[in-house]
Design a protein around this motif. Structure first.
Motif, mmCIF file in Angstrom:
data_model
loop_
_atom_site.group_PDB
_atom_site.id
_atom_site.type_symbol
_atom_site.label_atom_id
_atom_site.label_comp_id
_atom_site.label_asym_id
_atom_site.label_seq_id
_atom_site.Cartn_x
_atom_site.Cartn_y
_atom_site.Cartn_z
ATOM 1 N N LEU A 85 0.881 -1.291 -0.032
ATOM 2 C CA LEU A 85 -0.210 -0.096 -0.050
ATOM 3 C C LEU A 85 0.887 1.297 -0.112
ATOM 4 O O LEU A 85 2.040 1.342 0.689
ATOM 5 C CB LEU A 85 -0.720 0.075 1.251
ATOM 6 C CG LEU A 85 -1.752 1.385 1.390
ATOM 7 C CD1 LEU A 85 -2.876 1.207 0.763
ATOM 8 C CD2 LEU A 85 -2.269 1.228 2.837
ATOM 9 N N HIS A 86 0.623 2.123 -0.755
ATOM 10 C CA HIS A 86 1.543 3.441 -0.839
ATOM 11 C C HIS A 86 0.481 4.536 -0.195
ATOM 12 O O HIS A 86 -0.716 4.546 -0.560
ATOM 13 C CB HIS A 86 2.170 3.765 -1.784
ATOM 14 C CG HIS A 86 1.373 4.121 -3.069
ATOM 15 N ND1 HIS A 86 0.763 5.444 -3.392
ATOM 16 C CD2 HIS A 86 1.167 3.583 -4.374
ATOM 17 C CE1 HIS A 86 0.088 5.511 -4.427
ATOM 18 N NE2 HIS A 86 0.324 4.612 -5.147
ATOM 19 N N SER A 87 0.973 5.336 0.531
ATOM 20 C CA SER A 87 0.404 6.613 0.778
ATOM 21 C C SER A 87 -0.016 7.362 -0.201
ATOM 22 O O SER A 87 0.554 7.339 -1.587
ATOM 23 C CB SER A 87 0.954 7.661 1.927
ATOM 24 O OG SER A 87 2.276 7.920 1.338
ATOM 25 N N THR A 88 -1.005 8.394 -0.267
ATOM 26 C CA THR A 88 -1.487 9.026 -1.344
ATOM 27 C C THR A 88 -1.866 10.602 -0.847
ATOM 28 O O THR A 88 -2.353 10.812 0.338
ATOM 29 C CB THR A 88 -2.700 8.601 -2.069
ATOM 30 O OG1 THR A 88 -2.847 9.260 -3.257
ATOM 31 C CG2 THR A 88 -3.907 8.320 -1.198
ATOM 32 N N ARG A 89 -1.701 11.638 -1.818
ATOM 33 C CA ARG A 89 -2.243 13.008 -1.466
ATOM 34 C C ARG A 89 -3.490 13.144 -2.419
ATOM 35 O O ARG A 89 -3.837 14.334 -2.496
ATOM 36 C CB ARG A 89 -1.099 13.889 -1.766
ATOM 37 C CG ARG A 89 -0.021 13.873 -0.835
ATOM 38 C CD ARG A 89 0.948 15.217 -0.980
ATOM 39 N NE ARG A 89 2.010 15.019 0.044
ATOM 40 C CZ ARG A 89 3.345 14.206 -0.400
ATOM 41 N NH1 ARG A 89 3.806 13.970 -1.506
ATOM 42 N NH2 ARG A 89 4.293 14.152 0.404
ATOM 43 N N PRO A 122 -10.326 7.455 4.962
ATOM 44 C CA PRO A 122 -9.069 7.190 5.080
ATOM 45 C C PRO A 122 -9.079 6.321 6.541
ATOM 46 O O PRO A 122 -9.858 6.548 7.280
ATOM 47 C CB PRO A 122 -8.301 8.404 5.420
ATOM 48 C CG PRO A 122 -9.319 9.496 4.599
ATOM 49 C CD PRO A 122 -10.725 9.034 4.767
ATOM 50 N N VAL A 123 -8.151 5.212 6.312
ATOM 51 C CA VAL A 123 -7.832 4.464 7.458
ATOM 52 C C VAL A 123 -6.889 5.092 8.377
ATOM 53 O O VAL A 123 -6.333 4.665 9.596
ATOM 54 C CB VAL A 123 -7.518 3.016 7.101
ATOM 55 C CG1 VAL A 123 -8.717 2.506 6.424
ATOM 56 C CG2 VAL A 123 -6.034 2.928 6.706
ATOM 57 N N GLY A 124 -6.136 6.063 7.958
ATOM 58 C CA GLY A 124 -5.321 6.870 8.672
ATOM 59 C C GLY A 124 -4.443 7.855 7.780
ATOM 60 O O GLY A 124 -4.982 8.311 6.793
ATOM 61 N N PRO A 130 -6.513 1.962 1.817
ATOM 62 C CA PRO A 130 -6.596 0.560 1.420
ATOM 63 C C PRO A 130 -8.174 0.234 1.016
ATOM 64 O O PRO A 130 -8.841 0.552 1.744
ATOM 65 C CB PRO A 130 -5.950 0.153 2.520
ATOM 66 C CG PRO A 130 -6.235 0.551 3.490
ATOM 67 C CD PRO A 130 -6.108 2.283 3.044
ATOM 68 N N ASP A 131 -8.388 -0.646 -0.041
ATOM 69 C CA ASP A 131 -9.423 -1.584 0.157
ATOM 70 C C ASP A 131 -9.234 -2.909 -0.085
ATOM 71 O O ASP A 131 -10.038 -3.821 -0.069
ATOM 72 C CB ASP A 131 -10.387 -1.283 -1.319
ATOM 73 C CG ASP A 131 -9.822 -1.886 -2.391
ATOM 74 O OD1 ASP A 131 -8.573 -2.075 -2.694
ATOM 75 O OD2 ASP A 131 -10.334 -2.102 -3.499
ATOM 76 N N LEU A 132 -7.978 -2.922 0.405
ATOM 77 C CA LEU A 132 -7.650 -4.629 0.993
ATOM 78 C C LEU A 132 -7.290 -4.638 2.202
ATOM 79 O O LEU A 132 -6.837 -3.775 2.837
ATOM 80 C CB LEU A 132 -6.463 -4.825 -0.109
ATOM 81 C CG LEU A 132 -6.591 -5.014 -1.397
ATOM 82 C CD1 LEU A 132 -5.353 -5.444 -2.475
ATOM 83 C CD2 LEU A 132 -7.699 -6.193 -1.860
ATOM 84 N N PRO A 133 -7.419 -5.769 2.851
ATOM 85 C CA PRO A 133 -7.290 -5.910 4.396
ATOM 86 C C PRO A 133 -5.780 -6.084 4.664
ATOM 87 O O PRO A 133 -5.088 -7.115 4.971
ATOM 88 C CB PRO A 133 -7.903 -7.185 4.478
ATOM 89 C CG PRO A 133 -7.770 -8.165 3.550
ATOM 90 C CD PRO A 133 -8.036 -7.000 2.283
ATOM 91 N N GLY A 188 -0.401 1.088 -6.224
ATOM 92 C CA GLY A 188 -0.720 0.953 -4.912
ATOM 93 C C GLY A 188 -1.426 1.670 -3.980
ATOM 94 O O GLY A 188 -1.571 1.468 -2.616
ATOM 95 N N ARG A 189 -2.189 2.692 -4.552
ATOM 96 C CA ARG A 189 -2.908 3.590 -3.825
ATOM 97 C C ARG A 189 -3.898 2.899 -2.785
ATOM 98 O O ARG A 189 -4.155 3.272 -2.054
ATOM 99 C CB ARG A 189 -3.659 4.786 -4.649
ATOM 100 C CG ARG A 189 -4.372 5.703 -3.868
ATOM 101 C CD ARG A 189 -4.748 6.813 -5.052
ATOM 102 N NE ARG A 189 -3.877 7.592 -5.532
ATOM 103 C CZ ARG A 189 -3.504 7.490 -6.669
ATOM 104 N NH1 ARG A 189 -3.990 6.524 -7.578
ATOM 105 N NH2 ARG A 189 -2.659 8.307 -7.114
#
Length: 847
Positions: free
Chosen positions: A123-127, A135-137, A153-156, A284-285
């Protein structure tokens, strides 16, 4: 110590001259020394990075990676191999099951390569926010040019105890990493974290601080890097760097936007379809599973299409900001068919001084506006080290949200690339977006949205509105081509009969005659000092409450000139570039939740202050409180990483006594109330019409560009802002008393205005408080765009109401003096449609 990395699993990496991009020129002038203390793969700091000078008041130097494929053109296989080598160091720690987190924008591709080496998901962070994806964080990168990171993320990926590997291009102090670990550990605790970077520059104190955090959280935190060491900076390096910038730099906005670099070409622009499947994730957004065969097949197909479409010669593949991995892999597949003539880099947000000197890491810079609706406005953005004439073709790879008119505009990225090469090829990849798990704002019910949607982009002048782009970002949908105006009487009848809402249409714009315009000019001249004082006092209170990170959100459109003035005060007095957005709120319908979603994705909601021009009876104040509370629950659930929105409202004038933050509570004329769009950026009042505004749209408005000759929007704000220096001392001397009263509860709302309106409504037999408009500003609006019945005037204030008298005469509206009236005046809308009247079709219109 070898000069370049050796072969890796994706193939040999063509070498570059050892002196290229070294940065020795900048290091010598700033007195910067790089010292390698650990080289686990045989590479020192000088092999991996060069030195350049930032255009940044917080940091003098930028370490420019020679292997990352960001600022420096590099063979794509060398970039991929470097990431695999870093992944090998992580693998040597025996991490077992892991998940990788890469940092936007620089390390998204690097994170992917590390994940490849580990066979781990990433997963990569995004702006870039995505509508309906909560957002989960989130976390901040303090030293960066653009700081806010979202995790969508939409994956666990983050819910279990797998080792979390955090990948960045460099560790300076480790602060960003600690911010991330604290945030994610509070959401989903785990036992082990690994941080990985190309270079590790932490001091012993920084290492000790990370160890202390690990002990505090009861976790293991390990670090690996291709090279470790220190950057030794002499005293005064920041000032020296700024002096170099001042001496050598041409600011990005100093040249005309369509200026081409020296030796410019006039390259041909073509689009190329590489057959990328719509259901294949391009990055990986939202999460990315390891070794996706569909992704690999799409990459190979794209490489084949490029090889067939492009002639022999030097080709540069350019990724765009966060979109690194897919363009990098496509470049690798293309290079496998073409060899060493292929290079790769990406665009950047980081402003760096470009100096065309041997041994400097940033030789050339292309500057262009952002083209994917970023939070921080239209730019600038940069593409470095693309020397004109060095390439037979440049392939720029974007995703769909970044394929906008700005990409192709004069001075845009594609236009600037035409000055570099004879052929520019644009490849657009579909952007994967998950189906939102929460309802889209503005939807009629609470059902989840069926289709993925992205948040729309703000509008800015001069394309929309007559204010400069830096003064305000309009969170509105452009409805300039829609037929929305209706005759005033017909519109009023439909509104009062309940057949239409006032926000579904627009009144015909009132165009004042010369005599009325002269009244506006006279009122502006006479009130400029008083307005400047009120602007200063209300702005200082907001800054005291919200701090230096304040975000102003004006209620369009009456609040927008005030927001512009407050932003200018903050800049003139404190040197702050305060973000300012204009947002729609509709009585009975609430605030624009799509716009709030945009704000929540780009700013800490706790920093937002809503702004309006004045209060009347307080209807909008109440609407704001109710709808913000609802929006917080729908959009943020338990809150965004920074908190939830507060419904606090700051106004210039609060005669209704319904807010705590104000410039004055006197009911006097604010000249921007005298006119409609021509004093509010040529923007109409806002529209919420189901035929034109979909579930994922901002509320709408029109831009009356045809009224430009009559526009006084800039004249109004320029005239008031010119008086800031004259009132500054008075504002700052009066501020302590105002803040003490505010904090002591002396300014709590009493809602006196609402009680007055109820009394007037009963006394005149109106029976509907929304038809009673108290105060100079609201009375003026009644006369400009409703069907006025009469105007009540306080005889003691009659001398200040010349413009009201003129408008009343033009509309044939009687003035009635009411001694002791708490307001200077009150406008009454004609109640004829609310008294049980029967229209020609026989339908009752009684309220």
């Amino acid at each position: 110590m070898q000069t370049e990395p050796g072969p890796e699993s994706r193939g040999a990496q063509p070498a570059a001259p050892a002196e290229l991009w070294s940065g020795a020129w900048a290091a010598e002038r700033l007195g910067i020394t790089l010292t390698t203390t650990a080289a686990p793969v045989g590479l020192g700091l000088e092999d991996l990075v060069g030195v350049a000078v930032r255009r940044n008041p917080r940091r003098a130097q930028l370490l420019v990676s020679r292997v990352l494929g960001k600022h420096v053109p590099v063979h794509p296989l060398r970039v991929l191999g470097t990431g695999m080598r870093l992944g090998g160091l992580v693998r040597a720690l025996g991490v077992g099951e892991a998940v990788v987190l890469g940092y936007a924008e620089t390390a998204t591709g690097l994170g992917h390569s590390v994940a490849d080496a580990l066979g781990a998901p990433i997963l990569h962070s995004t702006r870039r926010p995505v509508l309906g994806v909560a957002p989960v964080g989130g976390f901040e990168e303090e030293h960066s040019h653009a700081t806010s990171h979202l995790l969508l993320p939409d994956l666990p990926l983050l819910e279990d105890d797998r080792t979390l590997v955090l990948v960045d291009d460099e560790f300076s102090t480790g602060t960003t990493l600690l911010n991330t670990i604290r945030t994610l550990h509070s959401l989903h605790p785990r036992s082990r974290y690994v941080i990985a970077a190309l270079v590790d520059l932490r001091s012993p104190d920084d290492v000790a601080r990370m160890d202390a955090v690990a002990a505090e959280l009861g976790v293991t935190i390990e670090a690996v890097a291709l090279a470790s060491g220190r950057v030794e900076l002499p005293d005064g390096v920041l000032e020296a760097g700024q002096a170099l910038v001042a001496e050598l730099d041409t600011p990005p906005d100093a040249a005309p936007p369509d200026a081409a670099p020296p030796g410019a070409r006039d390259g041909v622009v073509t689009r190329l379809d590489v057959h990328w499947p719509a259901n294949v994730r391009e990055g990986g957004r939202h999460g990315f599973t390891p070794h996706d065969p569909a992704f690999d097949a799409a990459v190979e197909e794209a490489g084949t299409v490029l090889a067939e479409a492009l002639p022999e010669g030097a080709v540069h593949v350019l990724g765009t900001e966060e979109l690194i991995y897919a363009p990098l892999r496509i470049a690798g597949a293309f290079a496998a068919r073409r060899g060493d003539a292929v290079t790769f880099s990406t665009t950047s947000r980081t402003p760096v001084l470009a100096v065309d000197e041997p041994g400097y890491a940033i030789r050339t810079a292309l500057t262009f506006p952002a083209h994917d609706a970023p939070a921080d406005g239209p730019g600038p953005r940069f593409a470095y080290n693309l020397r004109p004439g060095a390439y037979d073709a440049v392939v720029v790879v974007v995703d769909e949200p970044a394929d906008t008119p700005e990409l192709f505009s004069a001075g845009g990225l594609v236009d600037r690339l035409r000055g570099v090469t004879d052929r520019v090829v644009v490849v657009t990849l579909p952007a994967y977006a998950p189906t939102p798990a929460v309802p889209a704002p503005n939807s009629a019910d609470d059902a989840p949205v069926a289709q993925p949607q992205h948040l729309p982009a703000p509008l800015r002048g001069p394309a929309f509105g007559s204010y400069p782009a830096e003064d305000v970002a309009w969170l509105l949908k452009d409805l300039s081509d829609a037929e929305l105006e209706a005759p005033t009487e017909e519109r009023e009848e439909a509104i009062q009969a309940g057949r239409a809402h006032y926000a579904e249409s627009l009144p015909v714009e009132y165009q004042p005659d010369a005599a009325y315009q002269a009244l506006f000019a006279e009122a502006l001249t006479e009130s400029a000092d008083r307005l400047a004082y009120a602007v200063g006092l209300v702005t200082e209170q907001v800054l005291a409450l919200r701090g230096r990170e304040t975000v102003l959100v004006s209620l369009a459109r009456a609040g927008t000139p005030v927001g512009v003035l407050m932003r200018r005060w903050a800049r003139a007095v404190h040197g702050l570039d305060v973000p300012h957005y204009a947002i729609s709120i509709v009585r009975g319908r609430g605030i624009d939740e799509v716009a709030l979603a945009y704000l929540a994705a780009h700013h800490d909601p706790d920093t937002v202050m809503f702004v309006d021009g004045w209060t009347g009876k307080g209807a909008i104040t109440r609407e704001l409180a109710a709808s913000v509370e609802k929006a917080n629950a729908r959009l943020l659930g338990g809150g965004a990483p920074g908190g939830t929105f507060s419904a606090d409202l700051a106004v210039l004038a609060d005669p209704g006594r319904c807010v705590e933050v104000f410039g004055t509570r006197e009911d006097y004329l604010i000249p921007s109330a005298c006119l409609n769009s021509t004093v509010s950026g040529l923007v109409s009042r806002t529209v919420l019409n189901d035929e034109l505004i979909g579930p994922g749209d901002f509320h709408g408005a029109k831009f009356y560009a045809d009224l430009a000759e009559a526009d006084v929007s800039r004249r109004f704000v320029d005239t008031v802002a010119a008086r800031f220096a004259a009132v500054r001392t008075s504002v700052l001397s009066d501020l302590p008393g105002r803040l003490a009263a505010l904090r002591g509860g002396e300014h709590r709302p009493t809602w006196d205005g609402w009680r007055v309106v109820e009394e007037v409504s009963a006394s005149y037999g109106i029976g509907e408080v929304n038809l009673v408009k108290p105060g100079v500003g609201e009375t003026t609006r009644v006369l400009l765009r409703r069907v006025p019945w009469k105007v009540l005037v306080n005889p003691e204030r009659a001398g200040e109401l010349a413009h009201v008298r003129v408008l009343a005469e033009q509309r044939g509206v009687p003035l009635e003096e009411v001694p002791g009236l708490p307001y200077s005046c009150i406008g009454l809308i004609h109640p004829r449609f609310t008294r049980g009247a029967v229209l020609a079709d026989g339908r009752g219109t009684g309220a």
